[in-house]
Write an enzyme that holds these catalytic residues in place. Structure first.
Site, PDB file in Angstrom:
ATOM      1  N   HIS A 208       0.876  -1.173   0.000  1.00  0.00           N
ATOM      2  CA  HIS A 208       0.000   0.000   0.000  1.00  0.00           C
ATOM      3  C   HIS A 208       0.910   1.219   0.000  1.00  0.00           C
ATOM      4  CE1 HIS A 208      -3.977   1.757   0.500  1.00  0.00           C
ATOM      5  NE2 HIS A 208      -3.450   2.628   1.345  1.00  0.00           N
TER       6      HIS A 208
ATOM      7  N   LYS B  84     -10.436   4.700  -5.406  1.00  0.00           N
ATOM      8  CA  LYS B  84      -9.567   5.826  -5.087  1.00  0.00           C
ATOM      9  C   LYS B  84      -8.139   5.412  -5.395  1.00  0.00           C
ATOM     10  CE  LYS B  84      -8.400   7.351  -0.798  1.00  0.00           C
ATOM     11  NZ  LYS B  84      -8.541   8.108   0.484  1.00  0.00           N
TER      12      LYS B  84
ATOM     13  N   LYS C  25      -4.153   6.171  -5.129  1.00  0.00           N
ATOM     14  CA  LYS C  25      -3.116   6.903  -4.412  1.00  0.00           C
ATOM     15  C   LYS C  25      -2.055   7.366  -5.404  1.00  0.00           C
ATOM     16  CE  LYS C  25      -4.325   6.520   0.014  1.00  0.00           C
ATOM     17  NZ  LYS C  25      -4.496   7.683   0.919  1.00  0.00           N
TER      18      LYS C  25
ATOM     19  N   ASP D  42      -6.054  10.540  -4.531  1.00  0.00           N
ATOM     20  CA  ASP D  42      -5.561  11.129  -3.287  1.00  0.00           C
ATOM     21  C   ASP D  42      -4.069  11.377  -3.447  1.00  0.00           C
ATOM     22  OD1 ASP D  42      -4.949  11.913  -0.731  1.00  0.00           O
ATOM     23  OD2 ASP D  42      -5.463  10.010   0.222  1.00  0.00           O
TER      24      ASP D  42
ATOM     25  N   GLU E  51      -8.268  14.439  -3.607  1.00  0.00           N
ATOM     26  CA  GLU E  51      -8.080  14.571  -2.163  1.00  0.00           C
ATOM     27  C   GLU E  51      -6.722  15.168  -1.826  1.00  0.00           C
ATOM     28  OE1 GLU E  51      -8.171  11.714   1.857  1.00  0.00           O
ATOM     29  OE2 GLU E  51      -8.802  10.932  -0.093  1.00  0.00           O
TER      30      GLU E  51
ATOM     31  N   ASP F 216      -8.392  16.360   3.721  1.00  0.00           N
ATOM     32  CA  ASP F 216      -8.208  15.259   4.661  1.00  0.00           C
ATOM     33  C   ASP F 216      -7.304  15.721   5.791  1.00  0.00           C
ATOM     34  OD1 ASP F 216      -8.031  12.859   6.018  1.00  0.00           O
ATOM     35  OD2 ASP F 216      -6.770  11.878   4.527  1.00  0.00           O
TER      36      ASP F 216
ATOM     37  N   LYS G 146     -12.548  10.864   9.656  1.00  0.00           N
ATOM     38  CA  LYS G 146     -11.848   9.725  10.246  1.00  0.00           C
ATOM     39  C   LYS G 146     -11.849   9.870  11.761  1.00  0.00           C
ATOM     40  CE  LYS G 146      -8.435   8.803   6.566  1.00  0.00           C
ATOM     41  NZ  LYS G 146      -8.052   9.990   5.781  1.00  0.00           N
TER      42      LYS G 146
ATOM     43  N   GLU H  52     -15.064   4.725   2.237  1.00  0.00           N
ATOM     44  CA  GLU H  52     -14.000   3.880   1.688  1.00  0.00           C
ATOM     45  C   GLU H  52     -13.551   2.812   2.675  1.00  0.00           C
ATOM     46  OE1 GLU H  52      -9.824   5.875   2.576  1.00  0.00           O
ATOM     47  OE2 GLU H  52     -10.943   7.097   1.168  1.00  0.00           O
TER      48      GLU H  52
END
Length: 384
Positions: free
Chosen positions: A32, A177, A179, A208, A234, A259, A283, A337
């Site tokens: 990730h 989404k 990255k 994002d 984002e 964010d 979040k 998400e």
């Protein structure tokens, strides 16, 4: 595992008599990759709160790659819970949520992830005691399922196309989404062009940048992202650059989401006053828990900012806590998400969060609605 216990409890059964914390490490199914870090293992602090009626509530705080997404790490979260938050709230009533939150704020500045784990455990314990979901304690659910984004974040566009096709075929996700920001901007734009062409209108795409760009880079990239059909971008600029986000929003043809720029309701007010975002990613680890998330959502809505349910790759424990809050928001037009349980090689609960027809389902049991699998907890717990 650290344990803090209070003395005698009162007859009401909801006094906080014990708080325990432990660090959990679970591998992910693939890399990730964010603009500032890359991980193949997700880290959590699991918090258990026991009340005087014998009920145990659970909560979770997640981080990404240590203190690199925010200032908190699992090591600091555990230390804060053990040394400062637990002693501050032992003996208090678990159902006095605002009072306990105030005590935690007095005991430690910020440390929002640590506070969110304790507060989630309180809502779980009280919900289990009363036999109601945590959403009921927050005003009641207005939805029991939510459209859910899957994050593509390996950086390998071929792998990402295959992954997206698999999710579409399984009818688990038709919104993705991506990255970006770890590569050079032109490389990321070519990657997005390939993804958009491969999916060819069959899925929603958002990106994002995780604060990776300056304003001039963002202006150039936003034009190209709009051209390939990206519907939301984002945090393209550093969190501190609220004025830059406002300037960018004035020129952009694609909506912008804040964010890292919005942790508190005060941040939401500042971003709203500056006209610096169209959407906010919510979040628990940013907002200090379920109550703080509701406050940030209310301020954002008052400023005309849309709501999106963000995540930090939580297990089913943390995902359940988020879903309990998101279910109570009247407007969640940008969806959520919470795919985290699916990216882990294993989970911490007996029945993980369920996904169906491109949506994530709200757990229906009392409290957070999930039950720990103690064998898995023992397996993945980090030795003290």
């Amino acid at each position: 595992m650290n344990t803090h216990q209070a003395g005698a409890s009162s007859a009401n059964g909801l006094d906080i008599v014990e708080i325990r914390s432990q660090i959990i490490d679970i591998p992910t199914v693939r890399q990730h990759k964010l603009s500032s870090l890359s991980t193949t293992q997700q880290n959590y602090v699991l918090v258990r709160v026991r009340t005087s009626n014998g009920v145990e509530g659970i909560g979770e705080a997640a981080t990404l790659g240590g203190p690199r997404w925010s200032e908190e790490s699992v090591e600091s979260i555990k230390a804060t819970v053990d040394r400062y938050l637990a002693p501050a709230v032992l003996g208090e009533r678990a159902d006095r949520f605002e009072h306990v939150a105030a005590l935690m704020d007095r005991a430690a500045k910020r440390n929002t992830a640590a506070k969110s784990a304790v507060e989630s455990a309180l809502f779980d314990a009280v919900g289990k005691t009363l036999g109601v979901p945590a959403s009921t304690l927050l005003g009641g659910a207005v939805r029991d399922r939510m459209r859910v984004f899957w994050t593509l974040a390996s950086g390998d566009v071929g792998q990402e196309i295959d992954e997206a096709e698999q999710k579409l075929a399984q009818r688990k996700h038709n919104a993705f989404k991506v990255k970006i920001g770890a590569q050079e901007p032109d490389a990321d734009m070519r990657r997005m062009e390939r993804l958009a062409a491969a999916l060819d209108g069959r899925a929603t795409l958002i990106v994002d940048a995780n604060q990776a760009w300056d304003e001039t880079t963002a202006v150039r990239c936003l034009e190209r992202l709009h051209a390939v059909g990206v519907t939301l971008v984002e945090q393209p600029l550093p969190a501190w650059n609220v004025a830059g986000m406002a300037r960018l929003r004035g020129r952009a043809q694609v909506p912008l989401m804040a964010d890292e720029a919005i942790f508190s309701e005060h941040d939401a007010l500042a971003v709203g006053a500056a006209g610096a975002a169209d959407v906010v990613s919510l979040k628990l680890v940013k907002h200090g828990g379920l109550l703080g998330t509701k406050r940030v959502a209310a301020v954002a809505e008052a400023a005309g900012i849309g709501l999106y349910g963000g995540c930090l790759l939580e297990s089913s424990v943390g995902a359940a806590a988020h879903l309990q809050v998101f279910a109570t928001l009247r407007n969640l037009d940008w969806h959520c998400e919470h795919f985290g349980p699916q990216i882990l090689r294993d989970d911490l609960v007996t029945a993980p969060i369920a996904y169906d027809n491109f949506e994530v389902l709200l757990p229906s049991g009392p409290g957070l609605g999930v039950v720990l699998d103690e064998e898995k907890v023992r397996h993945y717990a980090r030795e003290a």
